[in-house]
Design an enzyme around this catalytic site. Structure first.
Site, PDB file in Angstrom:
ATOM      1  N   ALA A  59      19.689   3.029 -15.040  1.00  0.00           N
ATOM      2  CA  ALA A  59      19.998   2.155 -13.900  1.00  0.00           C
ATOM      3  C   ALA A  59      21.488   2.161 -13.574  1.00  0.00           C
ATOM      4  O   ALA A  59      21.883   2.353 -12.426  1.00  0.00           O
ATOM      5  CB  ALA A  59      19.517   0.726 -14.185  1.00  0.00           C
ATOM      6  N   GLU A  60      22.314   1.971 -14.579  1.00  0.00           N
ATOM      7  CA  GLU A  60      23.759   1.941 -14.371  1.00  0.00           C
ATOM      8  C   GLU A  60      24.268   3.294 -13.887  1.00  0.00           C
ATOM      9  O   GLU A  60      25.100   3.374 -12.986  1.00  0.00           O
ATOM     10  CB  GLU A  60      24.465   1.559 -15.671  1.00  0.00           C
ATOM     11  CG  GLU A  60      25.979   1.559 -15.592  1.00  0.00           C
ATOM     12  CD  GLU A  60      26.578   0.237 -15.160  1.00  0.00           C
ATOM     13  OE1 GLU A  60      27.751   0.261 -14.725  1.00  0.00           O
ATOM     14  OE2 GLU A  60      25.904  -0.797 -15.256  1.00  0.00           O
TER      15      GLU A  60
END
Length: 170
Positions: A59-60
């Site tokens: 996600a990051e």
């Protein structure tokens, strides 16, 4: 223009950390990033399911790449990540990841990243959703003189921005 689907994205060049867990990028643009992650021993926790920290890493990573492109390759910095895990992905599964911008402001961006198990009966088809994240990033930060090349690999694989920014295509 649609998201770019290069035949071979060198993940080691694009993002060495995502490469280290086996992530394979499929689409790269300022309005959509997607890829897949085969769930192998290197990204599992001891119970042989995808480690939640790996989901957060994906996600990051995707949100940061998207924000970097959307801000014109200015420096970005993640300041908040919220993730919900709905179900697990087991060793041998393949996970599909998609990231889209929710808010593209002058000083902050918010990205939504969803992960699904891929349906083994049909290549590329989403199965059950396993997680959903919101990533908030500071954007348009100055790039230090000695790091102006930091976005070169991303520029190499990025498609042109879409004519309108979607609020969510997930």
């Amino acid at each position: 223009m649609a998201a770019k689907k290069p035949s071979a994205i060198d993940m080691a060049e694009l993002d060495p950390v995502l490469h280290g867990v086996g992530f394979e990028m499929q689409e790269v643009s300022p309005s959509l990033l997607s890829g897949r992650l085969p769930v192998t021993e290197r990204c599992c926790q001891p119970f042989k399911v995808l480690h939640g920290g790996v989901s957060a890493l994906v996600a990051e990573g995707l949100a940061s790449m998207g924000a970097h492109m959307a801000s014109g390759y200015r420096r970005v910095a993640g300041v908040h990540l919220a993730i919900n895990h709905f179900r697990s992905a087991a060793l041998g599964d393949v996970v599909l990841a998609r990231a889209v911008p929710v808010h593209l402001g002058r000083s902050t961006q918010v990205w939504e990243v969803k992960l699904w198990k891929m349906d083994p009966s049909e290549e590329g088809k989403k199965g059950p959703q396993i997680s959903e994240s919101r990533v908030t990033l500071l954007c348009n930060l100055p790039v230090p003189d000695n790091l102006h090349h930091a976005g070169d690999a991303l520029k190499k694989y990025a498609a042109a921005p879409a004519t309108s920014t979607p609020t969510s295509k997930l």
